[in-house]
Design a protein around this motif. Structure first.
Motif, short mmCIF file in Angstrom:
data_model
loop_
_atom_site.label_atom_id
_atom_site.label_comp_id
_atom_site.label_asym_id
_atom_site.label_seq_id
_atom_site.Cartn_x
_atom_site.Cartn_y
_atom_site.Cartn_z
N LEU A 199 30.99 19.35 16.66
CA LEU A 199 29.61 19.01 16.98
C LEU A 199 28.66 19.39 15.84
O LEU A 199 28.75 20.49 15.32
N GLY A 200 27.76 18.48 15.51
CA GLY A 200 26.74 18.80 14.50
C GLY A 200 25.42 18.19 14.89
O GLY A 200 25.25 17.68 16.00
N ARG A 201 24.46 18.25 13.98
CA ARG A 201 23.12 17.75 14.26
C ARG A 201 22.65 16.88 13.11
O ARG A 201 22.63 17.33 11.97
N VAL A 202 22.29 15.64 13.44
CA VAL A 202 21.75 14.73 12.45
C VAL A 202 20.25 14.96 12.36
O VAL A 202 19.55 14.94 13.38
N VAL A 203 19.77 15.17 11.14
CA VAL A 203 18.36 15.47 10.90
C VAL A 203 17.78 14.34 10.06
O VAL A 203 18.36 13.97 9.04
N PHE A 204 16.65 13.79 10.52
CA PHE A 204 16.09 12.64 9.81
C PHE A 204 14.58 12.65 9.99
O PHE A 204 14.02 13.51 10.67
N VAL B 62 15.71 15.30 15.10
CA VAL B 62 17.06 15.86 15.09
C VAL B 62 17.79 15.45 16.36
O VAL B 62 17.17 15.37 17.43
N ARG B 63 19.08 15.13 16.23
CA ARG B 63 19.91 14.75 17.38
C ARG B 63 21.26 15.44 17.27
O ARG B 63 21.93 15.32 16.25
N PRO B 64 21.70 16.15 18.30
CA PRO B 64 23.08 16.64 18.29
C PRO B 64 24.06 15.50 18.54
O PRO B 64 23.78 14.62 19.37
N VAL B 65 25.16 15.49 17.82
CA VAL B 65 26.19 14.44 17.98
C VAL B 65 27.56 15.07 17.76
O VAL B 65 27.69 16.09 17.08
N ASN B 66 28.59 14.44 18.32
CA ASN B 66 29.94 14.87 17.92
C ASN B 66 30.40 14.01 16.74
O ASN B 66 29.98 12.87 16.58
N HIS B 67 31.22 14.60 15.90
CA HIS B 67 31.55 13.95 14.62
C HIS B 67 32.99 14.26 14.24
O HIS B 67 33.62 15.18 14.77
N ILE B 68 33.47 13.49 13.30
CA ILE B 68 34.69 13.85 12.58
C ILE B 68 34.41 13.72 11.09
O ILE B 68 33.38 13.13 10.68
N VAL B 69 35.31 14.25 10.27
CA VAL B 69 35.27 13.99 8.84
C VAL B 69 36.50 13.17 8.50
O VAL B 69 37.62 13.55 8.85
N ALA B 70 36.28 12.00 7.92
CA ALA B 70 37.40 11.11 7.54
C ALA B 70 37.09 10.54 6.17
O ALA B 70 35.96 10.13 5.89
N ASP B 71 38.08 10.54 5.32
CA ASP B 71 37.91 10.04 3.94
C ASP B 71 36.73 10.73 3.25
O ASP B 71 35.99 10.10 2.49
N GLY B 72 36.54 12.00 3.55
CA GLY B 72 35.46 12.75 2.88
C GLY B 72 34.06 12.42 3.37
O GLY B 72 33.08 12.87 2.79
N GLN B 73 33.97 11.62 4.45
CA GLN B 73 32.66 11.25 4.99
C GLN B 73 32.52 11.80 6.41
O GLN B 73 33.49 11.91 7.13
N ILE B 74 31.27 12.05 6.80
CA ILE B 74 31.00 12.42 8.18
C ILE B 74 30.88 11.11 8.97
O ILE B 74 30.16 10.19 8.55
N VAL B 75 31.59 11.02 10.09
CA VAL B 75 31.58 9.80 10.90
C VAL B 75 31.08 10.15 12.29
O VAL B 75 31.56 11.10 12.92
#
Lengths: 139, 139
Positions: B23-28, B36-49
Motif C-alpha cells: 500500500l502507498g499514497r499517490v500525491v498530486f 493524495v490518495r491511498p492505493v495498493n500497488h506493485i512494482v513491476a519492471d522497475g515501475q510502480i503499477v
C-alpha cells in the motif's frame, strides 16, 4: 475474498479518526512538484499540530508562506483489506505566539532527535474520508 | 525513550522497500491544490503499477495528462519510533498497450469492488528514502 466498497465518513468522524493515530503525511507542492513528508502529529483545538526544525522545507517554506497543504492519515489492513483514510486540506502556519507554541510543544514529542523549535498548525478547511466496508454479496 | 536519527537510504534499498509493502499514497496537484490518495500497488519492471476505474481523477486527469506525481510508502512504528519512509517522484501514465495492461492486471488485484479498467504506471525519476535509527547515546 470479496471486494470492498468505499463508505464516506462524516467530517466529525474523519477528524476523530485522524486524532486517534499518531502519524500522518503532509502533502504540499514545491517547485511545482508534488511532495510529501511523514510526520507525527496531534489534534489540539480542532487543528492539526506538528513540529519541525528551523530551516526545514516545512517550516521555512511551507508554513512560513502559509501554503495550502493536505494532511493524510490512514489505517489500512492489507490482509483484511479493511480500514479507513482521511484527508484534510488547509493552510499551514507557524505558531508565532510563544505561549501557544510552548503549550503545543508540551503535548507533542518529536520522534527525531533534533531541535524541533518550530510548531506548525494546519487549520482544516476541507475534510474528506472513507472507510472500506465489505461489498454486499449478491444473492 | 532516546531520540531517533534519520539515515538516508540508497535508491536501490528504497525501491526494494517500496516493493515490499502492498500500500502507498499517490500525491498530486489538482486545481492548484495538493491532493493524495491511498492505493495498493506493485512494482513491476522497475515501475510502480496501480489500478483505477475509468473516469476517476487518477486515471482521467492525473495519468491521462501524464502529470508528475509523488508516491509515498512507509512502515513506521509509533511505539518503537522506528521504521522507514520512501518517496518516489515520476510521471504517471496510462498503460495503453493491451498485452502489457493485461499482464499488470493479472499481477495486481484491486481492493475495492469496482471495475478497475485502467492501469497506471509511475516511472521513478527521483527516489528518496530514510530510516529512523536510534540516536547515539552520549557517553
Amino acid at each position: 475474498m470479496n471486494g470492498r466498497n468505499l463508505k464516506e465518513l462524516s467530517a466529525a468522524d474523519a477528524l476523530r479518526r485522524l486524532a486517534s493515530v499518531p502519524l500522518g503525511r503532509v502533502v504540499f507542492t514545491r517547485h511545482a512538484l508534488p511532495a510529501v513528508r511523514p510526520v507525527n502529529h496531534i489534534v489540539a483545538d480542532g487543528q492539526i499540530v506538528i513540529r519541525s526544525s528551523t530551516g526545514t522545507i516545512l517550516s521555512a517554506e511551507v508554513a512560513a508562506l502559509e501554503a495550502v497543504v493536505a494532511f493524510e492519515v490512514d489505517e489500512l489492513d492489507a490482509e483484511e483489506r479493511l480500514g479507513w483514510s482521511v484527508v484534510v486540506t488547509g493552510v499551514a502556519q507557524l505558531v508565532q505566539d510563544p505561549e501557544e507554541a510552548a503549550r503545543f510543544k508540551s503535548l507533542l514529542r518529536p520522534w527525531v532527535a533534533a531541535e524541533m523549535e518550530q510548531v506548525i498548525r494546519i487549520r482544516p478547511e476541507i475534510i474528506t474520508g472513507f472507510e472500506l466496508v465489505p461489498a454486499a454479496v449478491p444473492g
